[in-house]
Design a protein around this motif. Sequence first.
Motif, PDB file in Angstrom:
ATOM      1  N   ASP A   1      -8.923   0.973   1.981  1.00 20.30           N
ATOM      2  CA  ASP A   1      -9.051   2.413   2.211  1.00 20.30           C
ATOM      3  C   ASP A   1      -9.955   2.752   3.395  1.00 20.30           C
ATOM      4  O   ASP A   1      -9.629   3.600   4.225  1.00 20.30           O
ATOM      5  CB  ASP A   1      -9.529   3.133   0.939  1.00 20.30           C
ATOM      6  CG  ASP A   1     -10.752   2.488   0.307  1.00 20.30           C
ATOM      7  OD1 ASP A   1     -11.330   1.561   0.906  1.00 20.30           O
ATOM      8  OD2 ASP A   1     -11.128   2.907  -0.809  1.00 20.30           O
TER       9      ASP A   1
ATOM     10  N   GLY B   1       0.817  -1.211   0.000  1.00 17.67           N
ATOM     11  CA  GLY B   1       0.000   0.000   0.000  1.00 17.67           C
ATOM     12  C   GLY B   1       0.849   1.257   0.000  1.00 17.67           C
ATOM     13  O   GLY B   1       0.501   2.252  -0.644  1.00 17.67           O
TER      14      GLY B   1
ATOM     15  N   LEU C   1      -4.651  -0.559  -1.650  1.00 16.84           N
ATOM     16  CA  LEU C   1      -5.355   0.594  -1.086  1.00 16.84           C
ATOM     17  C   LEU C   1      -6.831   0.605  -1.474  1.00 16.84           C
ATOM     18  O   LEU C   1      -7.671   1.092  -0.714  1.00 16.84           O
ATOM     19  CB  LEU C   1      -4.682   1.899  -1.541  1.00 16.84           C
ATOM     20  CG  LEU C   1      -3.292   2.172  -0.964  1.00 16.84           C
ATOM     21  CD1 LEU C   1      -2.736   3.479  -1.530  1.00 16.84           C
ATOM     22  CD2 LEU C   1      -3.332   2.237   0.564  1.00 16.84           C
ATOM     23  N   ASP C   2      -7.150   0.077  -2.642  1.00 17.71           N
ATOM     24  CA  ASP C   2      -8.553   0.005  -3.047  1.00 17.71           C
ATOM     25  C   ASP C   2      -9.359  -0.904  -2.134  1.00 17.71           C
ATOM     26  O   ASP C   2     -10.564  -0.754  -1.998  1.00 17.71           O
ATOM     27  CB  ASP C   2      -8.666  -0.516  -4.484  1.00 17.71           C
ATOM     28  CG  ASP C   2      -8.052   0.441  -5.491  1.00 17.71           C
ATOM     29  OD1 ASP C   2      -8.236   1.657  -5.329  1.00 17.71           O
ATOM     30  OD2 ASP C   2      -7.384  -0.034  -6.426  1.00 17.71           O
TER      31      ASP C   2
ATOM     32  N   GLU D   1       2.048   1.824  -3.483  1.00 18.51           N
ATOM     33  CA  GLU D   1       0.954   2.397  -4.270  1.00 18.51           C
ATOM     34  C   GLU D   1       0.761   3.872  -3.931  1.00 18.51           C
ATOM     35  O   GLU D   1       0.517   4.699  -4.826  1.00 18.51           O
ATOM     36  CB  GLU D   1      -0.347   1.643  -3.997  1.00 18.51           C
ATOM     37  CG  GLU D   1      -0.352   0.218  -4.505  1.00 18.51           C
ATOM     38  CD  GLU D   1      -1.604  -0.535  -4.109  1.00 18.51           C
ATOM     39  OE1 GLU D   1      -1.828  -1.645  -4.619  1.00 18.51           O
ATOM     40  OE2 GLU D   1      -2.387  -0.007  -3.275  1.00 18.51           O
ATOM     41  N   TRP D   2       0.877   4.205  -2.663  1.00 20.59           N
ATOM     42  CA  TRP D   2       0.692   5.596  -2.236  1.00 20.59           C
ATOM     43  C   TRP D   2       1.726   6.508  -2.895  1.00 20.59           C
ATOM     44  O   TRP D   2       1.410   7.620  -3.316  1.00 20.59           O
ATOM     45  CB  TRP D   2       0.792   5.692  -0.717  1.00 20.59           C
ATOM     46  CG  TRP D   2       0.580   7.064  -0.173  1.00 20.59           C
ATOM     47  CD1 TRP D   2       1.528   7.913   0.299  1.00 20.59           C
ATOM     48  CD2 TRP D   2      -0.669   7.770  -0.065  1.00 20.59           C
ATOM     49  NE1 TRP D   2       0.963   9.095   0.710  1.00 20.59           N
ATOM     50  CE2 TRP D   2      -0.383   9.031   0.496  1.00 20.59           C
ATOM     51  CE3 TRP D   2      -1.981   7.452  -0.386  1.00 20.59           C
ATOM     52  CZ2 TRP D   2      -1.377   9.978   0.732  1.00 20.59           C
ATOM     53  CZ3 TRP D   2      -2.973   8.389  -0.145  1.00 20.59           C
ATOM     54  CH2 TRP D   2      -2.666   9.634   0.404  1.00 20.59           C
TER      55      TRP D   2
ATOM     56  N   LYS E   1      -6.880   9.302  -5.919  1.00 20.71           N
ATOM     57  CA  LYS E   1      -6.823   8.667  -7.242  1.00 20.71           C
ATOM     58  C   LYS E   1      -7.258   9.635  -8.336  1.00 20.71           C
ATOM     59  O   LYS E   1      -6.653   9.668  -9.421  1.00 20.71           O
ATOM     60  CB  LYS E   1      -7.695   7.410  -7.267  1.00 20.71           C
ATOM     61  CG  LYS E   1      -7.121   6.239  -6.497  1.00 20.71           C
ATOM     62  CD  LYS E   1      -7.855   4.940  -6.769  1.00 20.71           C
ATOM     63  CE  LYS E   1      -9.290   4.975  -6.300  1.00 20.71           C
ATOM     64  NZ  LYS E   1      -9.956   3.660  -6.438  1.00 20.71           N
TER      65      LYS E   1
ATOM     66  N   GLU F   1      -9.349   8.156  -0.429  1.00 21.28           N
ATOM     67  CA  GLU F   1      -8.585   7.428  -1.453  1.00 21.28           C
ATOM     68  C   GLU F   1      -9.103   7.738  -2.846  1.00 21.28           C
ATOM     69  O   GLU F   1      -8.317   7.885  -3.795  1.00 21.28           O
ATOM     70  CB  GLU F   1      -8.659   5.924  -1.193  1.00 21.28           C
ATOM     71  CG  GLU F   1      -7.517   5.154  -1.852  1.00 21.28           C
ATOM     72  CD  GLU F   1      -7.994   4.063  -2.796  1.00 21.28           C
ATOM     73  OE1 GLU F   1      -7.147   3.462  -3.478  1.00 21.28           O
ATOM     74  OE2 GLU F   1      -9.207   3.832  -2.881  1.00 21.28           O
TER      75      GLU F   1
ATOM     76  N   ASP G   1      -7.491   2.864 -10.454  1.00 22.34           N
ATOM     77  CA  ASP G   1      -7.130   1.962  -9.356  1.00 22.34           C
ATOM     78  C   ASP G   1      -5.792   2.386  -8.776  1.00 22.34           C
ATOM     79  O   ASP G   1      -4.969   3.005  -9.463  1.00 22.34           O
ATOM     80  CB  ASP G   1      -7.045   0.514  -9.840  1.00 22.34           C
ATOM     81  CG  ASP G   1      -8.376  -0.010 -10.366  1.00 22.34           C
ATOM     82  OD1 ASP G   1      -9.415   0.279  -9.730  1.00 22.34           O
ATOM     83  OD2 ASP G   1      -8.376  -0.690 -11.408  1.00 22.34           O
ATOM     84  N   SER G   2      -5.569   2.011  -7.509  1.00 23.07           N
ATOM     85  CA  SER G   2      -4.293   2.365  -6.890  1.00 23.07           C
ATOM     86  C   SER G   2      -3.138   1.584  -7.509  1.00 23.07           C
ATOM     87  O   SER G   2      -1.993   2.020  -7.480  1.00 23.07           O
ATOM     88  CB  SER G   2      -4.346   2.130  -5.380  1.00 23.07           C
ATOM     89  OG  SER G   2      -4.671   0.787  -5.081  1.00 23.07           O
ATOM     90  N   SER G   3      -3.426   0.406  -8.062  1.00 26.07           N
ATOM     91  CA  SER G   3      -2.442  -0.387  -8.806  1.00 26.07           C
ATOM     92  C   SER G   3      -3.169  -1.588  -9.391  1.00 26.07           C
ATOM     93  O   SER G   3      -4.393  -1.705  -9.276  1.00 26.07           O
ATOM     94  CB  SER G   3      -1.289  -0.854  -7.892  1.00 26.07           C
ATOM     95  OG  SER G   3      -1.693  -1.954  -7.086  1.00 26.07           O
TER      96      SER G   3
ATOM     97  N   LEU H   1       0.621   7.057  -6.464  1.00 27.58           N
ATOM     98  CA  LEU H   1      -0.546   7.944  -6.555  1.00 27.58           C
ATOM     99  C   LEU H   1      -0.168   9.410  -6.352  1.00 27.58           C
ATOM    100  O   LEU H   1      -0.852  10.301  -6.858  1.00 27.58           O
ATOM    101  CB  LEU H   1      -1.593   7.542  -5.514  1.00 27.58           C
ATOM    102  CG  LEU H   1      -2.374   6.248  -5.780  1.00 27.58           C
ATOM    103  CD1 LEU H   1      -3.280   5.931  -4.590  1.00 27.58           C
ATOM    104  CD2 LEU H   1      -3.197   6.362  -7.058  1.00 27.58           C
TER     105      LEU H   1
END
Length: 282
Positions: A266, A39, A262-263, A42-43, A243, A239, A250-252, A46
């Motif tokens: 969240d 996560g 994260l999706d 991914e953050w 995005k 979140e 999507d976060s990834s 983003l």
Amino acid sequence: MLKQRVITALVLLALLLPALFASNPWPFMALTMVMIAAGAWEWGRLNGVPAWVAWVGALLSLGACVLAEQVGWVQRTPFAVWLFAGAFWVLLGGWMIQRGVEGWALWPRSLRWAVGLVLLVLAWVAMAQAHQRGVNFLLSVLVLVWAADVFAYFVGKAVGGRWIKTKLAASISPGKSWEGVLGGMLGVLLVAAVWVEIDRRGAWPDMSLYSLLFAKGWWLALPGLLFMSAMSVVGDLVESLVKRSAGMKDSSGLLPGHGGVLDRVDALLPALPLAMMLVFWI
């Protein structure tokens, strides 16, 4: 897409369930550490940091989780930490939703990145601590978030926008309605009532969040559960806002058919620390 979602869900369950019910807490902690590190990666993506910085963020988050365990925060976290996490989520979430996508972009990128890492680590500490309180307690927090989401979805689909014309957050998540939020809150209260009865019958060796709150009186339990339900919505909206700011759906693609980590977590990011804050407070 449906096949991908099913396969991914089955794989995750096959990994999580044995770790969740293992007698040693380390399998669960290690698995969730990896999820938080993913996560964090991914953050970083983003928020537009360079690829290597996103990987550094993942390693920093992993190291911070290990350090938190080593200093004993999993067993007992200072109450001030949960007060900080709760107040920060309320203030940050309210500010972000009020200012919208454009407001988030005004923050310095490095600050946005660092804030997210801190919140992810705090969520992990709360999850690990909830697990050590008992599987029943942790599941009650997780199901609270899932119930709020599921009931909100179906109520929103059925009557969203018919009673309350104003959208919840049109610029962030146009599909969400106030009716959905209220439906999610009602769903949480229904789940809580059933869960408390199951606890009363002695089905679990540890107490759920619902039983702990209702043991202090309905006057505390009702606003506490409604507050947590509302904050799970805030986590979802935050979140979605990030995005949108990044121009990503999507976060990834780490979880085929489900988007990114994260999706999926969240709404848990504020709910887990807030659950620990309520428990320590009472």
